[in-house]
Motif scaffolding. Structure first.
Motif, PDB file in Angstrom:
ATOM      1  N   PRO A   2       0.811  -1.213   0.000  1.00  0.00           N
ATOM      2  CA  PRO A   2       0.000   0.000   0.000  1.00  0.00           C
ATOM      3  C   PRO A   2       0.849   1.270   0.000  1.00  0.00           C
ATOM      4  O   PRO A   2       1.949   1.287   0.539  1.00  0.00           O
ATOM      5  CB  PRO A   2      -0.793  -0.092   1.301  1.00  0.00           C
ATOM      6  CG  PRO A   2      -0.582  -1.456   1.830  1.00  0.00           C
ATOM      7  CD  PRO A   2       0.664  -1.973   1.214  1.00  0.00           C
ATOM      8  N   VAL A   4       0.223   5.058   1.363  1.00  0.00           N
ATOM      9  CA  VAL A   4      -0.719   5.691   2.285  1.00  0.00           C
ATOM     10  C   VAL A   4      -0.439   7.185   2.365  1.00  0.00           C
ATOM     11  O   VAL A   4       0.691   7.600   2.601  1.00  0.00           O
ATOM     12  CB  VAL A   4      -0.605   5.060   3.696  1.00  0.00           C
ATOM     13  CG1 VAL A   4      -1.590   5.727   4.656  1.00  0.00           C
ATOM     14  CG2 VAL A   4      -0.834   3.558   3.635  1.00  0.00           C
ATOM     15  N   LEU A  28      -2.292  -1.843   9.014  1.00  0.00           N
ATOM     16  CA  LEU A  28      -2.160  -2.507   7.715  1.00  0.00           C
ATOM     17  C   LEU A  28      -1.343  -3.792   7.821  1.00  0.00           C
ATOM     18  O   LEU A  28      -1.671  -4.794   7.182  1.00  0.00           O
ATOM     19  CB  LEU A  28      -1.536  -1.549   6.700  1.00  0.00           C
ATOM     20  CG  LEU A  28      -2.368  -0.299   6.395  1.00  0.00           C
ATOM     21  CD1 LEU A  28      -1.663   0.569   5.368  1.00  0.00           C
ATOM     22  CD2 LEU A  28      -3.767  -0.665   5.949  1.00  0.00           C
ATOM     23  N   GLN A  41       4.539   5.894   3.127  1.00  0.00           N
ATOM     24  CA  GLN A  41       3.577   6.839   3.681  1.00  0.00           C
ATOM     25  C   GLN A  41       3.989   8.266   3.346  1.00  0.00           C
ATOM     26  O   GLN A  41       5.178   8.585   3.349  1.00  0.00           O
ATOM     27  CB  GLN A  41       3.500   6.704   5.211  1.00  0.00           C
ATOM     28  CG  GLN A  41       2.994   5.373   5.695  1.00  0.00           C
ATOM     29  CD  GLN A  41       2.996   5.292   7.205  1.00  0.00           C
ATOM     30  OE1 GLN A  41       3.970   5.639   7.855  1.00  0.00           O
ATOM     31  NE2 GLN A  41       1.897   4.819   7.776  1.00  0.00           N
ATOM     32  N   ILE A  71      -5.647   5.083   1.497  1.00  0.00           N
ATOM     33  CA  ILE A  71      -4.820   3.904   1.244  1.00  0.00           C
ATOM     34  C   ILE A  71      -4.986   3.492  -0.215  1.00  0.00           C
ATOM     35  O   ILE A  71      -6.102   3.221  -0.666  1.00  0.00           O
ATOM     36  CB  ILE A  71      -5.241   2.741   2.166  1.00  0.00           C
ATOM     37  CG1 ILE A  71      -5.135   3.164   3.634  1.00  0.00           C
ATOM     38  CG2 ILE A  71      -4.425   1.486   1.868  1.00  0.00           C
ATOM     39  CD1 ILE A  71      -5.910   2.276   4.586  1.00  0.00           C
TER      40      ILE A  71
END
Length: 137
Positions: A2, A4, A28, A41, A71
């Protein structure tokens, strides 16, 4: 894997921002079973007046310290998995000092052709990286 985005107000200390980012990542890792070092992130702070997150018709008020989590992940997650992600986010962020009313979260899905990790190449497409299963990120 992911990606984010975390948008929050600039009145939070750097320690609070890191605790929020850590809580999101922990959720997560827990629910999606991604590797702990699979962390991408972007944490962006905003003046509280620059985030507008009003009632969506649910009848509650948010404080000026809203946290928005977006996300981006591979397609294929079930509705149940997404619900578990949202619940884990709420639980972990509560421990980091974010009220449930101040959390706004979204999940956007895409495919392996939509990711480049550098050099202008979609490594999942070229085979340089193995496409993760929906159970692993």
């Amino acid at each position: 894997m992911p990606l984010v985005r975390i948008d929050l107000t600039s009145d939070r200390s750097s320690e609070q921002r890191r605790a929020i980012a850590d809580a999101v990542h922990d959720a997560l890792v827990e629910v999606l079973a991604i590797p702990a070092r699979d962390r991408f992130q972007i944490v962006t702070t905003h003046d509280p007046a620059d985030i507008i997150a009003e009632d969506a018709g649910l009848g509650f008020e948010r404080s000026p310290s809203v946290v928005i989590v977006h996300i981006f992940t591979q397609s294929g997650r079930t509705t149940d998995t997404k619900q578990r992600v949202f619940a884990a986010l709420s639980d972990k962020l509560a421990a980091a000092g974010v009220a449930g009313t101040d959390l706004f979260a979204a999940i956007s899905e895409n495919g392996p052709q939509d990711w480049s990790f550098g050099f202008g190449v979609a490594q999942y497409v070229t085979g340089e990286l193995t496409v993760p299963t929906t159970g692993s990120g």
